[in-house]
Design a protein around this motif. Structure first.
Motif, PDB file in Angstrom:
ATOM      1  N   LEU A  71      50.726  -0.516 -10.462  1.00  0.00           N
ATOM      2  CA  LEU A  71      51.974   0.072  -9.945  1.00  0.00           C
ATOM      3  C   LEU A  71      52.908  -1.024  -9.409  1.00  0.00           C
ATOM      4  CD1 LEU A  71      50.581   3.230  -8.076  1.00  0.00           C
ATOM      5  CD2 LEU A  71      52.044   3.218 -10.124  1.00  0.00           C
ATOM      6  N   SER A  72      52.301  -2.042  -8.810  1.00  0.00           N
ATOM      7  CA  SER A  72      53.118  -3.164  -8.278  1.00  0.00           C
ATOM      8  C   SER A  72      53.830  -3.885  -9.411  1.00  0.00           C
ATOM      9  CB  SER A  72      52.243  -4.178  -7.529  1.00  0.00           C
ATOM     10  OG  SER A  72      51.551  -3.568  -6.499  1.00  0.00           O
ATOM     11  N   ILE A  73      53.105  -4.107 -10.519  1.00  0.00           N
ATOM     12  CA  ILE A  73      53.721  -4.790 -11.669  1.00  0.00           C
ATOM     13  C   ILE A  73      54.879  -3.944 -12.220  1.00  0.00           C
ATOM     14  CG2 ILE A  73      53.317  -5.635 -14.046  1.00  0.00           C
ATOM     15  CD1 ILE A  73      51.419  -7.264 -12.575  1.00  0.00           C
ATOM     16  N   GLU A  74      54.654  -2.631 -12.296  1.00  0.00           N
ATOM     17  CA  GLU A  74      55.720  -1.745 -12.811  1.00  0.00           C
ATOM     18  C   GLU A  74      56.958  -1.810 -11.917  1.00  0.00           C
ATOM     19  OE1 GLU A  74      52.527   1.401 -14.536  1.00  0.00           O
ATOM     20  OE2 GLU A  74      54.235   2.260 -13.447  1.00  0.00           O
ATOM     21  N   ALA A  75      56.733  -1.835 -10.606  1.00  0.00           N
ATOM     22  CA  ALA A  75      57.866  -1.911  -9.676  1.00  0.00           C
ATOM     23  C   ALA A  75      58.571  -3.260  -9.818  1.00  0.00           C
ATOM     24  CB  ALA A  75      57.372  -1.710  -8.242  1.00  0.00           C
ATOM     25  N   MET A  76      57.767  -4.305  -9.983  1.00  0.00           N
ATOM     26  CA  MET A  76      58.329  -5.648 -10.137  1.00  0.00           C
ATOM     27  C   MET A  76      59.202  -5.733 -11.388  1.00  0.00           C
ATOM     28  SD  MET A  76      58.382  -8.380  -8.477  1.00  0.00           S
ATOM     29  CE  MET A  76      57.085  -9.097  -7.592  1.00  0.00           C
ATOM     30  N   GLU A  77      58.803  -5.020 -12.438  1.00  0.00           N
ATOM     31  CA  GLU A  77      59.606  -5.014 -13.677  1.00  0.00           C
ATOM     32  C   GLU A  77      60.995  -4.427 -13.422  1.00  0.00           C
ATOM     33  OE1 GLU A  77      56.928  -2.945 -16.288  1.00  0.00           O
ATOM     34  OE2 GLU A  77      55.815  -4.796 -16.751  1.00  0.00           O
ATOM     35  N   LYS A  78      61.036  -3.380 -12.601  1.00  0.00           N
ATOM     36  CA  LYS A  78      62.334  -2.746 -12.281  1.00  0.00           C
ATOM     37  C   LYS A  78      63.204  -3.724 -11.482  1.00  0.00           C
ATOM     38  CE  LYS A  78      61.133   1.608 -13.608  1.00  0.00           C
ATOM     39  NZ  LYS A  78      59.695   1.638 -13.609  1.00  0.00           N
TER      40      LYS A  78
END
Ligand code: GSH
Length: 228
Positions: A127-134
């Motif tokens: 989830l952290s990686i997904e947020a970082m992508e945004k």
């Protein structure tokens, strides 16, 4: 306390406190800093923040302001020099949107990834990686979130440049991979090279020790509440 005095109750290792200190320094506001022990809270902290009993607490002219996001807004409205939030209402709304997003979907999620183990760690790491992508998408082509100078969103997300790498080391995880996140990595270097930021960071070696201990404590607490 004199009528216009500014006092900040803080904790050396807190990213929430540090963003307020950065704002005070960027604006050139004189303040008295009082270090709190959050494991043995002072009567002053309990009196000033009876609801959450947390730092940062800002006291200005005898008035108490709580919650780091709200303190940043209060500082920006009270001291007009070095504006932090954008002037345009729509841009301000967007800055608040991304601040909330980064706090809820990256800061708290990567903190859980640090403190947990197994499936829970894996889920929160992803989830952290997904947020970082945004966030990477938001930074594309920009020096800072607000443009050429450090603003509200840079201060809110400042922890990504310095706390996150410590959490990654302590938690044996890599969220901010420079190859996957070139814009965020460039932003991080720009942010950390600003004199106000680089001169106001906690010592990294002390942080490593603090977060090793703290993540273990929180991890066992989380594991015992799951069992109970
Ligand atoms: N949402 C708050 C978070 C503040 C916060 O969690 N502060 C921590 C220090 S990093 C604290 O005072 N913890 C004491 C406790 O939880 O009892 C803010 O942005 O100001």
């Amino acid at each position: 306390m004199g009528s216009e005095e500014v006092k900040l109750l803080g904790l050396w290792v807190s990213p929430f406190v540090r963003r307020v200190e950065w704002a005070l320094k960027l604006k050139g506001v004189e303040y008295e800093y009082v270090e709190e022990d959050i494991f043995d809270k002072s009567p002053l902290l309990l009196e000033l923040n009876p609801v959450h009993k947390k730092v940062p607490v800002l006291v200005h002219a005898g008035k108490v302001v709580l919650e780091s996001f709200l303190i940043l807004e209060y500082l920006d409205e009270t001291w007009k020099q070095y504006p932090l939030l954008p002037q345009d209402p729509y841009d301000r709304a967007m800055a608040r949107f991304w601040a909330k997003f980064a706090e809820e979907e990256l800061l708290y999620v990567s903190w859980i990834a640090l403190c947990s183990q197994g499936d829970e760690k894996e889920r929160n790491f992803k989830l952290s990686i997904e947020a970082m992508e945004k966030i990477e998408g938001e930074l594309k082509g920009k020096k800072f979130f607000g443009g050429e100078t450090i603003g509200y969103l840079d201060l809110v997300m400042g922890w990504i440049s310095y706390w996150l790498p410590v959490w990654e080391e302590v938690g044996s995880m890599k969220i901010l991979d420079p190859q996957n996140f070139p814009s965020t990595t460039a932003w991080m270097n720009n942010f950390l090279s600003h004199p106000v930021i680089k001169d106001n960071l906690p010592p990294r070696d002390k942080m490593i020790v603090y977060f090793q201990k703290r993540s273990k404590e929180i991890g066992s607490l989380m594991a015992s509440t799951r069992k109970g």
